[in-house]
Design a protein around this motif. Structure first.
Motif, PDB file in Angstrom:
ATOM      1  N   SER A  85       0.824  -1.212   0.000  1.00 46.56           N
ATOM      2  CA  SER A  85       0.000   0.000   0.000  1.00 46.56           C
ATOM      3  C   SER A  85       0.859   1.265   0.000  1.00 46.56           C
ATOM      4  CB  SER A  85      -0.927   0.007   1.207  1.00 46.56           C
ATOM      5  OG  SER A  85      -0.169   0.036   2.405  1.00 46.56           O
ATOM      6  N   PRO A  96      -7.613  -1.717  -5.659  1.00 51.42           N
ATOM      7  CA  PRO A  96      -7.363  -1.394  -4.253  1.00 51.42           C
ATOM      8  C   PRO A  96      -8.114  -0.166  -3.762  1.00 51.42           C
ATOM      9  CG  PRO A  96      -5.527  -0.661  -5.578  1.00 51.42           C
ATOM     10  CD  PRO A  96      -6.463  -1.398  -6.492  1.00 51.42           C
ATOM     11  N   TYR A  97      -8.707   0.601  -4.681  1.00 47.06           N
ATOM     12  CA  TYR A  97      -9.310   1.872  -4.296  1.00 47.06           C
ATOM     13  C   TYR A  97     -10.653   1.645  -3.635  1.00 47.06           C
ATOM     14  CZ  TYR A  97      -5.624   3.261  -7.336  1.00 47.06           C
ATOM     15  OH  TYR A  97      -4.387   3.399  -7.901  1.00 47.06           O
ATOM     16  N   ALA A  98     -10.789   2.186  -2.446  1.00 44.13           N
ATOM     17  CA  ALA A  98     -12.012   2.035  -1.670  1.00 44.13           C
ATOM     18  C   ALA A  98     -12.218   3.299  -0.851  1.00 44.13           C
ATOM     19  CB  ALA A  98     -11.917   0.820  -0.754  1.00 44.13           C
ATOM     20  N   SER A 137      -7.389  -2.728   1.973  1.00 50.09           N
ATOM     21  CA  SER A 137      -7.937  -2.818   0.612  1.00 50.09           C
ATOM     22  C   SER A 137      -6.834  -3.122  -0.411  1.00 50.09           C
ATOM     23  CB  SER A 137      -8.687  -1.546   0.244  1.00 50.09           C
ATOM     24  OG  SER A 137      -7.822  -0.442   0.226  1.00 50.09           O
ATOM     25  N   ALA A 138      -5.634  -2.583  -0.194  1.00 46.09           N
ATOM     26  CA  ALA A 138      -4.523  -2.888  -1.100  1.00 46.09           C
ATOM     27  C   ALA A 138      -4.095  -4.345  -0.965  1.00 46.09           C
ATOM     28  CB  ALA A 138      -3.346  -1.966  -0.806  1.00 46.09           C
ATOM     29  N   TYR A 167      -7.039   4.555  -0.696  1.00 45.65           N
ATOM     30  CA  TYR A 167      -7.105   3.151  -0.315  1.00 45.65           C
ATOM     31  C   TYR A 167      -6.478   3.005   1.063  1.00 45.65           C
ATOM     32  CZ  TYR A 167      -2.386   3.455  -2.238  1.00 45.65           C
ATOM     33  OH  TYR A 167      -1.111   3.844  -2.515  1.00 45.65           O
TER      34      TYR A 167
END
Length: 141
Positions: A24, A100-102, A88-89, A84
């Motif tokens: 990340s 990975p983007y959240a 998530s990553a 992110y």
């Protein structure tokens, strides 16, 4: 538990946290590296000294390692494309999600900073206890 098993488990937790930080990697991590490098040095020094001189503090060693791992999962980050977190990553890298983007929760940065401070506090606590145990052992000799 033997010292070698405790050292191996703590080291695996630390390496897992470093891997999550690597996965990340973003803009915020470059800023946090100013704090993370000395904190990681203190952590490794505290674990080595506590393993040698303060064997009664193994739960604190595990708690410090888990705190670092939790910090690496909770820590929010961003790059050119979006936001992110370490979690998530990590999910994106193992193929559980597409990207990975959240949306990171609103207090993730504050929680990460509290975990970082707790991690540093636990490491300083271990260093002080190991120093006291070493001094007590040297007085007995």
């Amino acid at each position: 538990m033997p010292k070698s098993i405790i050292a191996i488990i703590s080291s695996l937790i630390i390496v897992s946290g470093i891997v999550v930080l690597y996965i990340s990697f973003g803009w915020y991590l470059m800023i946090l590296l100013v704090l993370l490098m000395p904190a990681m040095y203190i952590h490794i020094l505290a674990l080595v000294r506590a393993l040698k001189w303060a064997p009664g503090f193994y739960p604190v060693m595990f708690l410090a390692s888990f705190t670092f791992f939790t910090f690496s999962l909770v820590r929010p980050d961003a790059d050119t494309y979006g936001n992110y977190s370490g979690y998530s990553a990590l999910l994106a890298s193992i193929g559980s999600t597409d990207q990975p983007y959240a949306d990171v929760w609103s207090y993730a940065l504050e929680a990460a900073m509290i975990l970082l401070l707790l991690w540093v506090y636990l490491n300083i606590f271990l260093l002080v206890r190991a120093k006291k145990a070493k001094k007590k052992a040297n007085e007995l000799i």
